[in-house]
Design a protein around this motif. Structure first.
Motif, PDB file in Angstrom:
ATOM      1  N   ALA A   1      36.775  40.189  36.894  1.00 39.82           N
ATOM      2  CA  ALA A   1      37.730  39.583  36.309  1.00 39.82           C
ATOM      3  C   ALA A   1      39.109  39.727  36.815  1.00 39.82           C
ATOM      4  CB  ALA A   1      37.802  40.607  34.739  1.00 39.82           C
ATOM      5  N   GLY A   2      39.289  39.320  38.218  1.00 40.46           N
ATOM      6  CA  GLY A   2      40.237  39.051  39.056  1.00 40.46           C
ATOM      7  C   GLY A   2      40.810  40.487  39.685  1.00 40.46           C
ATOM      8  N   ARG A   3      40.231  41.369  39.361  1.00 39.56           N
ATOM      9  CA  ARG A   3      40.532  42.897  39.960  1.00 39.56           C
ATOM     10  C   ARG A   3      39.960  42.807  41.307  1.00 39.56           C
ATOM     11  NH1 ARG A   3      39.126  46.268  34.596  1.00 39.56           N
ATOM     12  NH2 ARG A   3      39.869  44.251  33.166  1.00 39.56           N
ATOM     13  N   TYR A   4      41.030  43.433  42.449  1.00 41.58           N
ATOM     14  CA  TYR A   4      40.496  43.168  43.914  1.00 41.58           C
ATOM     15  C   TYR A   4      40.455  41.963  44.490  1.00 41.58           C
ATOM     16  CZ  TYR A   4      38.532  47.612  41.657  1.00 41.58           C
ATOM     17  OH  TYR A   4      38.486  48.700  40.886  1.00 41.58           O
ATOM     18  N   ASP A   5      40.648  40.944  43.603  1.00 34.44           N
ATOM     19  CA  ASP A   5      40.940  39.476  44.502  1.00 34.44           C
ATOM     20  C   ASP A   5      41.904  39.618  45.324  1.00 34.44           C
ATOM     21  OD1 ASP A   5      38.778  37.922  44.049  1.00 34.44           O
ATOM     22  OD2 ASP A   5      39.735  37.019  42.135  1.00 34.44           O
ATOM     23  N   VAL A   6      41.733  38.910  46.565  1.00 29.26           N
ATOM     24  CA  VAL A   6      42.920  38.555  47.521  1.00 29.26           C
ATOM     25  C   VAL A   6      43.177  37.058  47.353  1.00 29.26           C
ATOM     26  CG1 VAL A   6      43.637  38.286  49.888  1.00 29.26           C
ATOM     27  CG2 VAL A   6      42.283  40.415  48.980  1.00 29.26           C
ATOM     28  N   VAL A   7      44.465  36.795  46.893  1.00 29.47           N
ATOM     29  CA  VAL A   7      44.695  35.210  46.652  1.00 29.47           C
ATOM     30  C   VAL A   7      45.994  34.859  47.416  1.00 29.47           C
ATOM     31  CG1 VAL A   7      44.239  35.411  44.328  1.00 29.47           C
ATOM     32  CG2 VAL A   7      46.462  35.878  44.837  1.00 29.47           C
ATOM     33  N   ASN A   8      45.987  33.650  47.979  1.00 21.03           N
ATOM     34  CA  ASN A   8      47.240  33.119  48.654  1.00 21.03           C
ATOM     35  C   ASN A   8      47.888  32.581  47.726  1.00 21.03           C
ATOM     36  OD1 ASN A   8      46.218  33.345  51.612  1.00 21.03           O
ATOM     37  ND2 ASN A   8      44.486  32.218  50.774  1.00 21.03           N
ATOM     38  N   TYR A   9      49.324  32.825  47.814  1.00 23.97           N
ATOM     39  CA  TYR A   9      50.468  32.412  46.970  1.00 23.97           C
ATOM     40  C   TYR A   9      51.587  32.224  47.860  1.00 23.97           C
ATOM     41  CZ  TYR A   9      53.729  31.895  42.808  1.00 23.97           C
ATOM     42  OH  TYR A   9      54.487  31.371  42.106  1.00 23.97           O
ATOM     43  N   GLN A  10      52.160  30.903  47.816  1.00 19.35           N
ATOM     44  CA  GLN A  10      53.533  30.625  48.387  1.00 19.35           C
ATOM     45  C   GLN A  10      53.231  31.364  49.887  1.00 19.35           C
ATOM     46  OE1 GLN A  10      56.901  32.023  46.565  1.00 19.35           O
ATOM     47  NE2 GLN A  10      56.556  30.349  44.729  1.00 19.35           N
ATOM     48  N   GLY A  11      52.199  31.062  50.549  1.00 17.10           N
ATOM     49  CA  GLY A  11      51.869  31.347  52.025  1.00 17.10           C
ATOM     50  C   GLY A  11      51.712  32.668  52.394  1.00 17.10           C
ATOM     51  N   ARG A  12      51.748  33.453  51.389  1.00 20.03           N
ATOM     52  CA  ARG A  12      51.475  34.926  51.356  1.00 20.03           C
ATOM     53  C   ARG A  12      50.073  35.327  50.895  1.00 20.03           C
ATOM     54  NH1 ARG A  12      56.057  37.730  52.454  1.00 20.03           N
ATOM     55  NH2 ARG A  12      54.652  39.482  52.865  1.00 20.03           N
ATOM     56  N   GLU A  13      49.295  36.468  51.461  1.00 15.69           N
ATOM     57  CA  GLU A  13      48.464  37.001  50.643  1.00 15.69           C
ATOM     58  C   GLU A  13      48.841  38.259  49.759  1.00 15.69           C
ATOM     59  OE1 GLU A  13      45.455  38.716  53.361  1.00 15.69           O
ATOM     60  OE2 GLU A  13      44.294  36.811  53.529  1.00 15.69           O
TER      61      GLU A  13
END
Length: 412
Positions: free
Chosen positions: A287-299
């Protein structure tokens, strides 16, 4: 037992249809998944619906203050080795949400159900589970939940004489007290990092002695039971003494403990530890927990922490300084409106990290960090915090609704 399904009564079928229609309307209106409103409508039409939906399933209930959603997911993955599973995998864990989940699983063999602590006894009565997993009890949602000892007492009364196999954490005295009224208990040494809710004996009120990993009451003799499953580093030891490696993609000691408990549950249903643990290793996020996402060029790594015990475990996951950290706290209904628990968290552990504070109650958190002597900056938005954060993966820690807000912003 599974396979001996009686068909749903006509009224129950009508209730399921009406619930699904209500959920569809809710989704179309953009108000979330609709599972809760759908379940409420269905239960209004047929109050016995949960029991009818569960009658053809082998049911596992999972309850705790922390780790319910993840452990439910791990057990569900393990049991899929043996047949189709229906589960409330996204955490709608009160009767309405559970009813909605089961209504979508007519072909399932197993029902793996996360249950809110307050509702465990009632859901156990309705669903006649084959197994119940009890992980931990600690302070949470102070405006809503009973004091932990009272909650343990309710579980103890509600599970007294249950036919279910109870899989329980031998290291948490409150869990041991709650489970001890059950005729069949499988004890798991899953550990207990947070001990501040378990210094007094739940049986007599005396002070618990804690030599090493053991615990006992010097006044009444209440003590830690001998476990048959043991978490030992990166291995789980089964009742025969065999050591099985735990290879999870989910981080941290707490998730190894969840896996150890899940392996013990899977064994109740005949799934061997090796098979169960291999399947758990395929879970990347919950449910999204522990996910690593890219946002505005950042992890950004997304971490959920809802109460002092959860924050303590989460601090052990974050990269060493100077990794930047975003902290976000709300106090809406689903979080509990009382934020006094912030004072129970040792935020001094974050010293040396660049910290950015967000959320509805960012000023409450700011005062707490000020007292802890930790440097921080208050921000108005995720964008502002990300823009100010120095180089490196950004660790984001948020409580329940703040976590959902964060996921919406970063597109996860």
């Amino acid at each position: 037992m599974a396979g001996n399904a009686d068909p749903l009564s006509p009224r129950a079928k009508l209730a399921v249809t009406a619930g699904k229609a209500a959920a569809a309307v809710s989704r179309a209106a953009g108000r979330g998944s609709g599972s809760v409103i759908g379940g409420r409508v269905a239960l209004k039409l047929e109050p016995d619906l949960l029991g009818q939906l569960a009658q053809h399933l082998d049911v596992v209930l999972v309850s705790a203050t922390n780790g319910k959603t993840t452990t439910t997911r791990l057990i569900a993955e393990a049991l899929r080795a043996s047949g189709p599973v229906v589960s409330n995998a996204l955490g709608a864990n009160m009767p309405a949400g559970i009813t909605s989940a089961l209504a979508g699983g007519s072909d399932a063999k197993y029902g793996v159900i996360e249950v809110d602590e307050k509702y465990l006894a009632g859901v156990a009565r309705d669903t006649t589970p084959k197994a119940i997993a009890l992980l931990n009890l600690s302070r949470d949602q102070l405006d809503r939940a009973a004091e932990t000892r009272m909650l343990a007492e309710k579980w103890r009364e509600g599970l007294s004489g249950t036919k279910a196999v109870v899989i329980a954490n031998a290291d948490d005295p409150l869990i041991v007290w709650a489970a001890s009224s059950s005729p069949t208990v499988v004890w798991v040494a899953a550990g207990q990092e947070w001990k501040d809710d378990a210094w007094s004996c739940p049986a007599c009120g005396g002070v618990l002695q804690r030599p090493g990993d053991d615990w006992f009451c010097g006044e009444c003799g209440f003590r830690r039971p001998a476990p048959s499953w043991v978490l030992n580093g990166d291995y789980v030891l089964d009742p025969h003494g065999s050591a099985w490696p735990i290879h999870l993609q989910l981080p941290g000691r707490a998730n190894k403990a969840n896996a150890a408990t899940s392996a013990a549950v899977a064994a109740v249903f005949g799934v061997p530890p090796q098979v169960a643990l291999e399947r758990m290793g395929e879970v990347q996020a919950v449910a999204g927990r522990y996910d690593v996402v890219n946002y505005q060029g950042r992890e950004l790594r997304l971490l959920l922490a809802k109460n002092p015990a959860g924050w303590l475990e989460t601090f052990s996951l974050i990269d060493a300084p100077p990794a930047p950290v975003i902290l976000s706290v709300n106090a809406r209904g689903a979080d509990g409106t009382d934020t006094s628990w912030l004072w129970d968290v040792d935020y001094g552990r974050l010293a040396g990290h660049p910290i950015f504070v967000l959320g509805d109650r960012k000023l409450d958190l700011a005062v707490r960090l000020e007292v802890a002597g930790v440097d921080f900056q208050v921000c108005e938005s995720v964008d502002e915090a990300v823009g100010m954060a120095p180089a490196g993966r950004i660790e984001t820690i948020a409580n329940y609704t703040a976590f959902q807000d964060l996921r919406r912003v970063v597109g996860n």
